[in-house]
Design a protein around this motif. Sequence first.
Motif, PDB file in Angstrom:
ATOM      1  N   LYS A 491       0.812  -1.214   0.000  1.00  0.00           N
ATOM      2  CA  LYS A 491       0.000   0.000   0.000  1.00  0.00           C
ATOM      3  C   LYS A 491       0.850   1.270   0.000  1.00  0.00           C
ATOM      4  N   ASN A 492       2.088   1.152   0.466  1.00  0.00           N
ATOM      5  CA  ASN A 492       2.985   2.303   0.496  1.00  0.00           C
ATOM      6  C   ASN A 492       3.815   2.438  -0.783  1.00  0.00           C
ATOM      7  N   MET A 493       3.632   1.522  -1.720  1.00  0.00           N
ATOM      8  CA  MET A 493       4.421   1.568  -2.961  1.00  0.00           C
ATOM      9  C   MET A 493       3.920   2.666  -3.897  1.00  0.00           C
ATOM     10  N   LYS A 494       4.852   3.254  -4.639  1.00  0.00           N
ATOM     11  CA  LYS A 494       4.517   4.235  -5.668  1.00  0.00           C
ATOM     12  C   LYS A 494       4.407   3.536  -7.021  1.00  0.00           C
ATOM     13  N   LEU A 495       3.888   4.262  -7.991  1.00  0.00           N
ATOM     14  CA  LEU A 495       3.715   3.679  -9.320  1.00  0.00           C
ATOM     15  C   LEU A 495       5.006   3.744 -10.120  1.00  0.00           C
ATOM     16  N   TYR A 496       5.219   2.721 -10.920  1.00  0.00           N
ATOM     17  CA  TYR A 496       6.397   2.652 -11.793  1.00  0.00           C
ATOM     18  C   TYR A 496       6.363   3.812 -12.789  1.00  0.00           C
ATOM     19  N   SER A 498       8.544   5.403 -10.629  1.00  0.00           N
ATOM     20  CA  SER A 498       9.010   6.161  -9.470  1.00  0.00           C
ATOM     21  C   SER A 498       9.858   5.285  -8.542  1.00  0.00           C
ATOM     22  N   LYS A 499      10.711   5.940  -7.761  1.00  0.00           N
ATOM     23  CA  LYS A 499      11.507   5.218  -6.781  1.00  0.00           C
ATOM     24  C   LYS A 499      10.573   4.578  -5.763  1.00  0.00           C
ATOM     25  N   GLY A 500      10.803   3.327  -5.471  1.00  0.00           N
ATOM     26  CA  GLY A 500       9.941   2.608  -4.539  1.00  0.00           C
ATOM     27  C   GLY A 500       8.814   1.849  -5.220  1.00  0.00           C
ATOM     28  N   SER A 501       8.824   1.840  -6.571  1.00  0.00           N
ATOM     29  CA  SER A 501       7.780   1.102  -7.305  1.00  0.00           C
ATOM     30  C   SER A 501       8.138  -0.376  -7.458  1.00  0.00           C
ATOM     31  N   ILE A 502       9.374  -0.731  -7.084  1.00  0.00           N
ATOM     32  CA  ILE A 502       9.801  -2.133  -7.086  1.00  0.00           C
ATOM     33  C   ILE A 502      10.230  -2.496  -5.670  1.00  0.00           C
ATOM     34  N   TYR A 513       2.695  -1.219 -11.499  1.00  0.00           N
ATOM     35  CA  TYR A 513       2.399  -0.379 -12.660  1.00  0.00           C
ATOM     36  C   TYR A 513       1.197   0.526 -12.394  1.00  0.00           C
ATOM     37  N   ALA A 514       0.184  -0.055 -11.796  1.00  0.00           N
ATOM     38  CA  ALA A 514      -1.056   0.676 -11.518  1.00  0.00           C
ATOM     39  C   ALA A 514      -1.830  -0.112 -10.477  1.00  0.00           C
ATOM     40  N   GLU A 515      -2.867   0.506  -9.923  1.00  0.00           N
ATOM     41  CA  GLU A 515      -3.720  -0.232  -9.000  1.00  0.00           C
ATOM     42  C   GLU A 515      -4.428  -1.341  -9.782  1.00  0.00           C
ATOM     43  N   PRO A 516      -4.578  -2.529  -9.186  1.00  0.00           N
ATOM     44  CA  PRO A 516      -5.210  -3.644  -9.914  1.00  0.00           C
ATOM     45  C   PRO A 516      -6.658  -3.351 -10.250  1.00  0.00           C
TER      46      PRO A 516
END
Length: 519
Positions: A491-496, A498-502, A513-516
């Motif tokens: 839930k704390n991840m950012k979208l690809y 961006s840093k923190g998307s992996i 990539y996006a919310e499911p």
Amino acid sequence: MFLGDNMKIFSNLSKEKKKYYQYVFLSTFIIGLLIHFYKMSNTLLNHDSIYNYYSDQNVIASGRWFLSVACSFSTWYDLPWVTGLFTIFFIAFTNLVVVDALKIRKLKTACLSGAILVSFPAITETLMFGFTADGFALAMLLSAVSVWFALRNNGNKILNCVVSVICLTLSIGIYQAYLSFALVLIICYAIKNINVNSEEYINSKMRFVIKQVVLVAISMALYYITWKVLMLIQNVTPTEYQGIDQVGFSLGVIVSAPLKIAKSMVMFVLGGNILKNGISIYAILNILFILLFLILLVTYVIKNKVYKQIDNLAFLILCVICLPIAVYCWSFTSQTVVYANRMVESISLIFVLFIVLTDELKLQAYIKTFISVFTLAMVINNSLIANTCYFYMQQENDATLSMATEMVSNIHKLGKDNHSKIFVVGSRLKDVAIDDKYDTTQIKCLLPMIETDLLFDEIHTVEYLNNSLNCNFTTVSKEEKDKILASSEYKNMKLYPSKGSIKIIDEVVVIKYAEPDVN
């Protein structure tokens, strides 16, 4: 015996005719190489290529039960140069058959015919799917050969019909869309010979029509029976793709088909929504072509005094009306059939008919020169569209490789190797629309086949990483996915990108990539 008789067709040709056919074949082949060399000499993947590096193309569920055999001649690897050569060879051979079927006697016209066939946007899109391009081109050749035998009056007529049925059945078994190629070629033959006194044709139009309908109907029945038997043997059911599982005949589909065909034809001519995207040279040339074609038909009627024979005039009008119906004939069988550009190579035959009718009429030399130049302009424009598309595919592939390399590098920095479990969340499909980044007005007709990159959902990302970068990532189960989606780390991840998307969650590489899609 039959094979021997037909070999005589070639051995009995005069030196002049052999040389004529050689020039026609070579011109088409060389023009094809020049137009599509960019694609043939580079590995330009599209969204399907990334999981078809090697595939036997056993897609019986899609009704293409002969595609595996058709693609086997160039091996089942996606080899751009090899499959490209086979594709251009089959198209060049197809042009020979078309030239002979329509009795094109002028070398200039025959060469223009080949240029039209090989430059048409349908072939460009077909080559984007290089792993099946040669198979589809073989389907076109078989479709043309089927018509050639159906029209042939020499030799054993029953055996001619048998060969015609077999060729068309195999053509449809490779790709159903090439049924249209046979239908349109038959109609073009009928229009071209509207005033020719022939026992097999003009003196008995109904017999001619019935013969062609019966041969096509037998081919369709044989195709369908073979398909059902092979599905039974392999224990598969029809796929939902392109409405294959719904193919049949219902009143609702038949009634709605004409409007659907009209819309499809308009979209093809304009190359897309010109009110939204603006008008292109492609659309302008197509609009001019329709106007010139209609003027030419009227001139043809007047010059040949077709109007004096009501049955001839009525038959001509019927043939013209049937052209778009033949092109989009599968619209009568399923509500969900959507025609892509690679499915409408049969339209190129209408352009061929245009230059053939020009030769039939005694027009002023400057008019014929104008029509030749106009046709050449369409060929050149189609060639430019093809190479522009290949350029964007190159951009797409370069961007994909760069992104994928960086992605794997980030995974390594997080302490995971190329044999890890992976979960790619959501889709970037809307983000990879190429027209959001470039001015693509001139190539709208082929735009659905190109993206800015190929990493837009889980299946494409994982397949690309595994096949192109020699990784061995494995996807996770639905239960594991649900658990990750419910975690606070996710839930704390950012979208690809961006840093923190992996991140690594429960020993799984998670890329957001996006919310499911909750649906």
